[in-house]
Every structure is written in C-alpha cells, then in structure tokens.
Design a protein around this motif. Sequence first.
Motif, PDB file in Angstrom:
ATOM      1  N   PHE A 180       0.853  -1.191   0.000  1.00 12.38           N
ATOM      2  CA  PHE A 180       0.000   0.000   0.000  1.00 12.38           C
ATOM      3  C   PHE A 180       0.887   1.239   0.000  1.00 12.38           C
ATOM      4  CE2 PHE A 180      -2.995   3.073   1.971  1.00 12.38           C
ATOM      5  CZ  PHE A 180      -4.087   2.878   1.128  1.00 12.38           C
ATOM      6  N   ASN A 181       0.603   2.157  -0.921  1.00 11.57           N
ATOM      7  CA  ASN A 181       1.365   3.410  -1.011  1.00 11.57           C
ATOM      8  C   ASN A 181       0.782   4.450  -0.059  1.00 11.57           C
ATOM      9  OD1 ASN A 181       3.054   2.826  -3.541  1.00 11.57           O
ATOM     10  ND2 ASN A 181       0.975   2.476  -4.291  1.00 11.57           N
ATOM     11  N   VAL A 182       1.643   5.130   0.663  1.00 10.93           N
ATOM     12  CA  VAL A 182       1.216   6.258   1.477  1.00 10.93           C
ATOM     13  C   VAL A 182       2.099   7.457   1.155  1.00 10.93           C
ATOM     14  CG1 VAL A 182       0.980   7.209   3.800  1.00 10.93           C
ATOM     15  CG2 VAL A 182       0.307   4.846   3.367  1.00 10.93           C
ATOM     16  N   PHE A 183       1.453   8.540   0.806  1.00 10.16           N
ATOM     17  CA  PHE A 183       2.128   9.826   0.629  1.00 10.16           C
ATOM     18  C   PHE A 183       1.435  10.791   1.577  1.00 10.16           C
ATOM     19  CE2 PHE A 183       2.263   7.490  -3.347  1.00 10.16           C
ATOM     20  CZ  PHE A 183       3.617   7.480  -3.639  1.00 10.16           C
ATOM     21  N   ALA A 229       0.897  16.656   0.110  1.00  8.33           N
ATOM     22  CA  ALA A 229       0.974  15.217  -0.160  1.00  8.33           C
ATOM     23  C   ALA A 229       0.837  14.926  -1.651  1.00  8.33           C
ATOM     24  CB  ALA A 229      -0.114  14.489   0.629  1.00  8.33           C
ATOM     25  N   GLN A 230      -0.079  15.621  -2.326  1.00 10.58           N
ATOM     26  CA  GLN A 230      -0.217  15.442  -3.769  1.00 10.58           C
ATOM     27  C   GLN A 230       1.069  15.837  -4.485  1.00 10.58           C
ATOM     28  OE1 GLN A 230      -2.574  14.051  -5.493  1.00 10.58           O
ATOM     29  NE2 GLN A 230      -4.257  13.884  -4.018  1.00 10.58           N
ATOM     30  N   PHE A 231       1.705  16.884  -4.013  1.00 15.00           N
ATOM     31  CA  PHE A 231       2.991  17.324  -4.567  1.00 15.00           C
ATOM     32  C   PHE A 231       4.055  16.248  -4.360  1.00 15.00           C
ATOM     33  CE2 PHE A 231       6.988  19.754  -3.509  1.00 15.00           C
ATOM     34  CZ  PHE A 231       7.317  20.111  -4.812  1.00 15.00           C
ATOM     35  N   GLN A 251       4.763   9.196  -9.290  1.00 16.35           N
ATOM     36  CA  GLN A 251       3.975   9.229 -10.526  1.00 16.35           C
ATOM     37  C   GLN A 251       4.880   9.388 -11.745  1.00 16.35           C
ATOM     38  OE1 GLN A 251       1.488  12.467  -9.360  1.00 16.35           O
ATOM     39  NE2 GLN A 251       0.066  11.182  -8.193  1.00 16.35           N
ATOM     40  N   GLN A 252       5.857  10.264 -11.650  1.00 15.78           N
ATOM     41  CA  GLN A 252       6.826  10.412 -12.747  1.00 15.78           C
ATOM     42  C   GLN A 252       7.590   9.116 -12.984  1.00 15.78           C
ATOM     43  OE1 GLN A 252       9.177  14.281 -12.719  1.00 15.78           O
ATOM     44  NE2 GLN A 252       8.194  14.380 -10.709  1.00 15.78           N
ATOM     45  N   ALA A 253       7.972   8.454 -11.882  1.00 19.90           N
ATOM     46  CA  ALA A 253       8.748   7.216 -12.009  1.00 19.90           C
ATOM     47  C   ALA A 253       7.963   6.152 -12.755  1.00 19.90           C
ATOM     48  CB  ALA A 253       9.145   6.713 -10.614  1.00 19.90           C
ATOM     49  N   PRO A 286       9.716  16.304  -6.971  1.00 20.64           N
ATOM     50  CA  PRO A 286       8.273  16.463  -7.207  1.00 20.64           C
ATOM     51  C   PRO A 286       7.976  17.692  -8.065  1.00 20.64           C
ATOM     52  CG  PRO A 286       8.842  17.110  -4.966  1.00 20.64           C
ATOM     53  CD  PRO A 286      10.080  16.513  -5.556  1.00 20.64           C
ATOM     54  N   VAL A 287       6.817  17.655  -8.704  1.00 20.10           N
ATOM     55  CA  VAL A 287       6.397  18.720  -9.613  1.00 20.10           C
ATOM     56  C   VAL A 287       4.972  19.123  -9.250  1.00 20.10           C
ATOM     57  CG1 VAL A 287       5.890  19.311 -12.015  1.00 20.10           C
ATOM     58  CG2 VAL A 287       7.876  17.878 -11.480  1.00 20.10           C
ATOM     59  N   HIS A 288       4.736  20.409  -9.088  1.00 20.00           N
ATOM     60  CA  HIS A 288       3.383  20.890  -8.809  1.00 20.00           C
ATOM     61  C   HIS A 288       2.491  20.642 -10.024  1.00 20.00           C
ATOM     62  CE1 HIS A 288       3.926  22.763  -4.898  1.00 20.00           C
ATOM     63  NE2 HIS A 288       5.066  23.296  -5.315  1.00 20.00           N
TER      64      HIS A 288
END
Length: 329
Positions: free
Chosen positions: A219-222, A230-232, A238-240, A255-257
């Motif tokens: 399970f992923n947790v950010f 957290a979305q940032f 997500q890029q990976a 990370p990218v906004h």
Amino acid sequence: MIPFSILDLAPITEGSDAAQSFRNSVDLAQHGERWGFHRFWLAEHHGMPGIASAATAVLIAHVAGHTSRIRVGAGGIMLPNHSPLVIAEQFGTLESLFPGRIDLGLGRAPGSDHVTARALRRNLASDADEFPQDVMELMDYFADSPRRQVRAVPGAGLQVPVWILGSSLFGAQLAAALGLPYAFASHFAPQMMMQAIDLYRATFRPSAQLDKPYVMLGFNVFAGETDDEAQFLASSMQQAFVNLRSGRPTRLKPPVHGYLQEAAPAERAMLDQVLSCSAIGARDTVAAQVKAFIERTGADELMITSQIFDHAKRLRSYEITAEIHSSRG
C-alpha cells in the motif's frame, strides 16, 4: 489494529547515488523501529537506475546490523534468478547473524527487463515455471531433517519464515497449497487483488509454518502536513511510473506541482490504475483511506511504501502513518 510494515524501494534520487540511498535506508529502518513498524523489507531489482537494492541479501544484513528489534527481510528475492541452495545459504547466514528477525519473501518475476533478465539467469535452462519446485527445494534446505543429500550450511534447521509474493492468481494458489503467508503487490499491480485474496483464503491448507491464511498487502502512502503537499510529494512516484512504463526508467525525480493534472490522458489513466491502492493527503485524509482499504480487503498486515524524493519528507510520511496506527491501536 493490524501490523504496519515498511517496504523500502531503496530509491536513488536524481543528483544522488547508491551510497546515500543505503544511508537513507538505515535511517528509515531505525526510525521505523522506534515508531513501531513490524517489518522492514527490501526488494530485488536489477538494472534500475532509481533502485539500489540489487544485492538484496547484502543490504538486508546492513540494515539488520544497524537495528535491534524490527524484522528485516526480502520482499522479495526473485527465485528464478538464483539457485535455491545459494539463497538458503544466504538467508541461513542472515538468520544465524540476526536470529528470529529475518523474513524471506519469494517471487517468480525476474525483477528487471528482458535483456537484464537474460544476463541474470543462472543458466540458459532457467525457467520461471519451475518456481514451485524451486520454492519447495529451498524450504527443504531450511528443514530440521532435509531430504536432499546436499546441506545448506548455514541454513539447515533454521526454519527461516518463507512468504510467497505475487500479483496474480498463480502466487495465491501456490501460497495456499503450501500453507505459506501471502504478500500481494497491490502497491503497483492491484488489478487482481481481490480475486487473489479470495482464492488464497478459500484454498488455504494449514502447514507447519502457518495454521490459517495470512495476507499482507502492499500500500502506497504519501502523507504530508496538507492534502496539497501530499499530492505534490506523490508526483515523484507518478513520474517514475510514467517513465518506467515508457521504457525510460530514471532515478527518482523531484516532485512537480500539478503533475497529475498536466499528464496526458493515457498517462493519467495508467496512474489511476496502478496506484489505486494508495493514500495521499494529510493525516486525517490518509487515516480514512487506510481504514477503508483495510475494511475492504480484510488485510492481516499492510506493507507501506512511500517513494518520496526528499528523505526528511519520506520520514515524515512514515511518522504520520505510525501516528495513525498508534491512534487506532
């Protein structure tokens, strides 16, 4: 409350190197131990510029040597890449060094691309379809009275706990038939999760290691201080995934906004699918998402992964997760 554990993908971040990744792994394991996480697992990957845990048993020894209580193990060793005897000797050595703290999760994927997989094969006849036989051979090396003439030294009699890893029905069937605990890779391949869980529980046969089914789910947790943060933070993972699925794996990027909002429709759809077993947000948001996931699946344990670029932010994500666990415990 069910146990929470850590899956460390040993990320090599952009601008850094494997040595720093290993220092971060030790730091995360030490914090995780203090925060009450049950296990700390590392996975075998090869030829991946952003993952440093190729020599998995070596890194397990390094982490176990810098901690004192937390279980440390492989999630997992890709058994078609290895002789079962060699893995028995490696994990027999680990169990001898760190008694009662070592786990051995086994998978049948190569943990790499096809070209790298060919370079890894222990011989040209190696076949992933022989995985069930390889698992049984490996387990026999750990038995008190092995049936084979060859002995694993160290290894024989150590009863290292064996897990079956999977992302399809194959692993569920094998784990059930052998009476072993089952870890499903829902953190990146959730499509067949519920089918696999149901099949495993319905067909489980008790064994000397386990008397009833035991399911651990990735399970992923950010987790961040706010939902927006957290979305940032999640955008690095997500890029990976987008880069990996596009055939151009990279080190973990900053990370990218607004990354998800600007992704192409096909990329967004892919990410929505592969990362569907994730909690992204501030503490209350993550707590609700974790609770819903456990209720939906009936998981016996969660294996939490937080692929976050900034190490301090990754630690904080795990700390928030530990706070959620203790508040429910």
